[in-house]
Design an enzyme around this catalytic site. Structure first.
Site, PDB file in Angstrom:
ATOM      1  N   LEU A  62      -0.409   5.119   3.379  1.00 31.54           N
ATOM      2  CA  LEU A  62       0.249   6.016   4.455  1.00 31.54           C
ATOM      3  C   LEU A  62       1.061   7.157   4.390  1.00 31.54           C
ATOM      4  O   LEU A  62       1.314   7.998   5.280  1.00 31.54           O
ATOM      5  CB  LEU A  62       1.054   5.004   5.253  1.00 31.54           C
ATOM      6  CG  LEU A  62       0.267   3.766   5.899  1.00 31.54           C
ATOM      7  CD1 LEU A  62       1.337   2.912   6.532  1.00 31.54           C
ATOM      8  CD2 LEU A  62      -0.883   4.098   6.873  1.00 31.54           C
ATOM      9  N   HIS A 178      -4.804  -1.361 -10.359  1.00 33.64           N
ATOM     10  CA  HIS A 178      -5.708  -0.303 -10.642  1.00 33.64           C
ATOM     11  C   HIS A 178      -6.541  -0.318 -12.107  1.00 33.64           C
ATOM     12  O   HIS A 178      -5.813  -0.085 -12.923  1.00 33.64           O
ATOM     13  CB  HIS A 178      -4.988   1.045 -10.266  1.00 33.64           C
ATOM     14  CG  HIS A 178      -5.982   2.353 -10.693  1.00 33.64           C
ATOM     15  ND1 HIS A 178      -6.317   3.158  -9.418  1.00 33.64           N
ATOM     16  CD2 HIS A 178      -6.467   2.997 -11.670  1.00 33.64           C
ATOM     17  CE1 HIS A 178      -6.893   4.005  -9.677  1.00 33.64           C
ATOM     18  NE2 HIS A 178      -7.127   3.924 -11.150  1.00 33.64           N
ATOM     19  N   ASP A 304      -8.698   1.300   1.170  1.00 34.73           N
ATOM     20  CA  ASP A 304      -8.265   2.513   0.261  1.00 34.73           C
ATOM     21  C   ASP A 304      -8.182   3.855   0.895  1.00 34.73           C
ATOM     22  O   ASP A 304      -8.475   4.974   0.662  1.00 34.73           O
ATOM     23  CB  ASP A 304      -9.146   2.757  -1.035  1.00 34.73           C
ATOM     24  CG  ASP A 304      -8.560   3.312  -2.171  1.00 34.73           C
ATOM     25  OD1 ASP A 304      -7.183   3.707  -1.666  1.00 34.73           O
ATOM     26  OD2 ASP A 304      -9.015   3.756  -3.036  1.00 34.73           O
TER      27      ASP A 304
END
Length: 430
Positions: A62, A178, A304
């Protein structure tokens, strides 16, 4: 507020009900059955439409705090609502990063004031996302963090990731990892292979994802920590997760719509909107991802969503930032590339985009049934359209799907009993 939805097909992960009425009162689903005739503040005729539980995004950016020129909590959640999302987990690579209780509380306060959907902060694993000292998991969890990640950066040091897993197990929280060997990526900007060579772009080998995925699965087995692998994009990672699950290792994973919808052929046009990390992979990798979705190896679809400004994405492919927007196309891409070819059922979309991600995040909801939170998305699965830049709600426009024909439209989103997106009203406004 009382809302009555009439004659919708109701799609839950466990069952599809061909026609039912849904009654919503004070943010809760109070009844789901045929023939409800109570007076309501709003009656929605939904014949021919499919009601899914509100979508839950495990993985989105965001950009607030720190990068509001790209996106902010208000614009981002409006974009999410337009895509049928009623809850969004926001990643911590903000400025400052989400490594303090103060930043967690800021995000929650902004979302409460401005948000068109629920926002669930994901806090950093390491302070400043620098890969060294761990954050205070207990304090961040108490402030409202739902999981921990250094997304955008791998936790490369073995001792640090082992310490993080120990903390995660002790605090009973989720680690979202990740997977990338960043040290060996060098100048890579696209999937290593024939298409990168044709485009004269530096490649990113699939092995950089596979190796880190293997390491963290091994450490999850060793520690017993709950580990979630982010944005799986390679055949190797899909197979590693499949074997891990077969061996009872506590691992889950997600993929993003672009990995089952596109391949690295997109980079031949050098469109910077097709530059994403992990990169778009080969046709074989895409097929492996699709098979992983079909057989349940891949637990969830996450967007994503990674907005960037137009000027940033106007740079050359090599110099533009990684990332594409995803909220508003996720459902359509699932319908277009998974449901319509017969790979999955509508019930599987409900599982992949609502029930399973909520279970992974240990968050209530994910069903359209009596007593559940009134998070519902009405969709037209037969709608056919060409996706255009003009209809994008997000501040950012960096999508490689602009100009492509898609199927499946979000028509109405209800979050917590409130209408947060109404396509018909939105079209009238424009």
């Amino acid at each position: 507020m009382k809302i009555l939805i009439k004659n919708a097909a109701v799609v839950n992960a466990a069952k599809l009900q061909k026609s039912a009425d849904i009654l919503i009162e004070d943010g809760v689903i109070t009844d789901v059955k045929r023939g409800i005739n109570e007076a309501a503040d709003r009656v929605v005729e939904a014949k021919g439409l499919y009601a899914f539980p509100g979508f839950f995004d495990l993985h989105a950016h965001l950009r607030d705090p720190g990068f509001k020129r790209k996106e902010d909590i208000e614009s981002g959640t409006r974009s999410a609502a337009a895509g049928g999302f009623t809850s969004v987990c926001c990643m911590p690579n903000t400025k400052p990063p989400i490594d303090s209780a103060r930043t967690v509380k800021y995000i929650l306060k902004q979302a409460e004031k401005l948000g068109a959907c629920e926002v669930l902060p994901v806090a950093c694993i390491t302070k400043g996302m620098r890969g060294g000292e761990l954050t205070d998991f207990a304090a961040l969890r108490a402030a409202g963090a739902v999981a921990f990640s250094d997304d955008g950066m791998p936790v490369e040091d073995d001792e640090v990731i082992l310490a993080a897993m120990a903390q995660a197990k002790e605090q009973k929280v989720l680690l979202m990892l990740h997977e990338e060997n960043l040290k060996d990526r060098g100048r890579g900007v696209a999937n290593e292979g024939e298409n990168a060579r044709k485009a004269k772009l530096h490649g990113i080998p699939a092995a950089l994802e596979d190796g880190m995925t293997a390491r963290d699965i091994f450490y999850a087995q060793r520690t017993g920590a709950q580990v979630h692998i982010c944005h799986v994009s390679t055949a190797g990672s899909v197979e590693l997760v499949r074997r891990a699950k077969a061996n009872g290792i506590p691992v889950t994973c997600e993929t993003a719509p672009h990995y089952f919808s596109l391949t690295d052929e997109e980079i031949l046009g050098k469109n910077p909107n097709a530059k994403v990390n992990p990169p778009l992979r080969s046709g074989a990798d895409r097929q492996a991802v699709i098979e992983g979705i079909a057989d349940g190896t891949i637990d969830a679809i996450a967007t994503d969503h990674a907005p960037h400004t137009e000027s940033e994405k106007k740079r050359s492919f090599a110099h533009a930032p990684f990332g594409l927007i995803g909220f508003e196309t996720a459902f359509s891409l699932a319908v277009t590339h998974l449901y319509r070819p017969g790979t999955i059922r509508l019930e599987d979309i409900a599982r992949l985009m609502s029930a399973a991600p909520r279970t992974i995040a240990r968050h209530v909801g994910g069903e359209v049934r009596k007593g559940m939170p009134a998070d519902i998305v009405l969709t037209d699965i037969e709608a056919s359209f060409v996706y255009t830049q003009e209809e994008i709600v997000s501040k950012a426009k960096n999508s490689p799907f602009i100009g492509k024909q898609l199927y499946g439209r979000v028509m109405l989103t209800i979050a917590g009993g409130k209408v947060t997106y109404d396509r018909q009203a939105d079209r009238q406004d424009h």
